[in-house]
Enzyme design. Structure first.
Site, PDB file in Angstrom:
ATOM      1  N   HIS A  86       0.943  -8.592   2.043  1.00 43.01           N
ATOM      2  CA  HIS A  86       1.277  -9.183   0.748  1.00 43.01           C
ATOM      3  C   HIS A  86       0.430 -10.443   0.507  1.00 43.01           C
ATOM      4  O   HIS A  86       0.200 -10.827  -0.633  1.00 43.01           O
ATOM      5  CB  HIS A  86       2.758  -9.550   0.689  1.00 43.01           C
ATOM      6  CG  HIS A  86       3.677  -8.368   0.655  1.00 43.01           C
ATOM      7  ND1 HIS A  86       4.107  -7.745   1.796  1.00 43.01           N
ATOM      8  CD2 HIS A  86       4.216  -7.688  -0.375  1.00 43.01           C
ATOM      9  CE1 HIS A  86       4.895  -6.732   1.472  1.00 43.01           C
ATOM     10  NE2 HIS A  86       4.974  -6.678   0.158  1.00 43.01           N
ATOM     11  N   ASP A 109      -0.264   1.379  -1.572  1.00 42.10           N
ATOM     12  CA  ASP A 109       0.608   0.222  -1.673  1.00 42.10           C
ATOM     13  C   ASP A 109       0.135  -0.556  -2.902  1.00 42.10           C
ATOM     14  O   ASP A 109      -0.934  -0.265  -3.476  1.00 42.10           O
ATOM     15  CB  ASP A 109       0.530  -0.606  -0.398  1.00 42.10           C
ATOM     16  CG  ASP A 109       1.828  -1.372  -0.106  1.00 42.10           C
ATOM     17  OD1 ASP A 109       2.634  -1.565  -1.039  1.00 42.10           O
ATOM     18  OD2 ASP A 109       2.027  -1.768   1.059  1.00 42.10           O
TER      19      ASP A 109
END
Length: 543
Positions: A194, A267
């Site tokens: 992230h 993702d």
């Protein structure tokens, strides 16, 4: 526009089907209306920002599907990350509280994973959600991994494979498409994708034996989707690009070598592992070139539109063939048909009866009871009421903020209240996860006046915060009453602590885990959980 017959589709309609996008409201907002009406997107993803009551979620799903229908589009993929435990976008009391993967791994029995996954999928489908970006089949063999941790079933690839396959089969039997993630494996990293770009530097032989084994089993189990990792694997891809953007990884390895013929989903392309290194529109085209079918852009309308336009330009300029687009569209539409995503929603009476019912709760309580792991105990359990009548103390570290990635408390069940109800009077002291010197002093003073102390530790990254470790050391050195230390997230906290007499792992801090822990502390239940990971040379994996 026919659901499966794409002969008359425009290029723009085909490209739209490749995108799963997020938005920022609990109703279909202007962002979503634009994406469906003007860009014909194929799916949406829910985050906590989209979640209110079960009735709201149900209505939101119906309204989004109606918008797609009104545009003559196929049914939407409505996706969510509902892994269980710390990654649960929906954690309202009305729904069942699904345990996380490491709790399930600690039971030692994939049948419990199947049972939990079946409950979760049944409730998701009742709310109109037809894709779960779960299970996580990463092998967590790095104690300092900041993003996987308790999202993994175990450090042993065969255990991860067995539990992952059980979850996939159970979800898809309930009509929810399962997603094995994060290919080819995010377990042995020390960077959260992230926020940054990680690398896994092992050779092909090691990756075949460890990281890839659960994905092979997921493919055998018939997983509908596999999600790529924003992680660099030099053994598979010599260029410094993450798996999500690598043709060698997504096509050469996953499609050709492993034989996966389902849907490959990226993702989120707005994660910093991608966005800090590649412009999102370019990364989107690269992911499609690499072999991805579904392109996940979760947050920003400007980036979503730019990504869609970038794919269109790539086709018009000959960089990507329309045949390549057609291949992905076909896989996506086959998935939508296979999971009957165009079927009528349940009536309110039907779906309400499925949410959080007592039968499901009994199963989840049984799982929690089997997951509590007493790693070590030097004759301190079960706890006894203090002879002098002093109350016990529960020290409870609590995160001060919610995030989209993890939730600190979930459904807070007061451990002190549960202990009191079991004949062990106690009170709870809430502290921060990084208690300052004054907090530590106050906590120590209170502990010295208590009949016993249960100190909960909570680690949201790869290492126990130094402040929690300092507090534990002070308690260990100065208390003359029983001190029980309980790790309520990553089990590796013992490595940062002194030689404790008693150390217990629960792997999560949600209601059923707290109740099961209290029963073990009070001696009304015996802990049967086994370590699914090795903590150090003295405390190794037990399953």
């Amino acid at each position: 526009m026919s659901f499966m017959n794409t002969d008359q589709w425009t290029l723009e309609q085909k490209i739209g089907q490749l995108f799963v996008c997020g938005f920022h409201d609990i109703v279909p907002d202007a962002q979503m209306e634009t994406l469906i009406a003007d860009y014909q997107i194929g799916g949406v993803i829910y985050f906590r920002r989209n979640i209110g009551t079960p009735q709201q979620i149900y209505q939101l799903s119906i309204e989004l599907q109606q918008q797609a229908y009104n545009q003559g589009l196929p049914p939407l993929l409505i996706a969510i990350d509902q892994e269980g435990g710390m990654v649960s976008r929906i954690d309202q009391e009305e729904l069942s509280l699904i345990p996380g993967n490491m709790s399930l791994g600690a039971t030692g029995d994939p049948a419990w994973t199947a049972a939990a996954s079946s409950i979760s999928a049944r409730e998701l489908r009742a709310l109109g959600i037809n894709v779960n970006f779960a299970p996580c089949v990463d092998v967590n063999n790095n104690p300092r991994n900041p993003v996987i941790g308790v999202r993994s079933y175990s450090e042993k690839p065969d255990i991860v494979a067995a539990h992952g396959a059980a979850a996939i089969t159970a979800m898809q039997e309930q009509g929810v498409a399962a997603t094995a993630k994060h290919f080819p494996g995010h377990g042995d990293t020390e960077v959260d994708s992230h926020y940054g770009l990680a690398s896994v530097l092992h050779d092909v032989q090691r990756l075949e034996q460890i990281e890839l084994l659960p994905f092979r089993e997921a493919i055998t189990a018939g997983t509908d989707l596999i999600m790529s990792a924003h992680v660099i694997f030099p053994a598979f891809e010599p260029d410094p690009i993450p798996a999500t953007l690598s043709h060698r990884v997504l096509t050469g390895l996953l499609r050709q070598q492993l034989g996966f013929d389902g849907v490959i989903v990226t993702d989120c392309l707005e994660m910093h592992a991608i966005a800090k290194h590649f412009p999102i529109p370019e990364a989107t085209v690269m992911a499609l070139e690499a072999g991805a079918d579904l392109l996940l852009v979760s947050h920003t309308l400007q980036e979503q539109i730019a990504a869609i336009e970038a794919v269109r330009h790539a086709v018009e300029q000959g960089r990507i063939s329309e045949q390549r687009i057609d291949e992905s569209v076909t896989r996506i539409l086959q998935l939508k048909a296979r999971r009957q995503m165009d079927r009528q929603p349940m009536s309110e009476q039907e779906w309400l009866s499925l949410l959080g019912n007592e039968q499901s709760a009994d199963v989840l309580r049984a799982i929690a009871a089997r997951s509590i792991t007493v790693v070590k105990d030097d004759h301190q359990l079960p706890l006894q009421p203090a002879a002098d009548g002093k109350q016990g103390l529960v020290i409870w570290p609590q995160l001060s903020r919610r995030t989209e990635v993890a939730e600190a408390v979930g459904h807070d069940r007061n451990l002190a209240e549960v202990l009191t109800s079991l004949g062990l009077p106690a009170e709870r002291l809430i502290i921060g996860t990084e208690p300052d010197a004054e907090e530590r002093l106050v906590t120590l003073q209170k502990a010295q006046q208590s009949g016993f102390v249960v100190q909960v530790t909570y680690t949201s990254t790869g290492q126990l915060p130094a402040e929690q470790a300092q507090l534990t050391q002070c308690l260990h050195e100065q208390l003359r009453v029983p001190l029980i230390v309980v790790s309520m997230r990553n089990p590796y906290d013992l490595n940062e602590l002194p030689e404790l007499r008693t150390y217990i792992c629960t792997y999560e801090n949600r209601k059923y885990a707290v109740e099961a822990l209290a029963a073990v502390l009070a001696g009304t239940e015996t802990a049967t959980g086994k370590l699914p990971v090795s903590l150090n040379a003295d405390y190794t994996v037990q399953i």
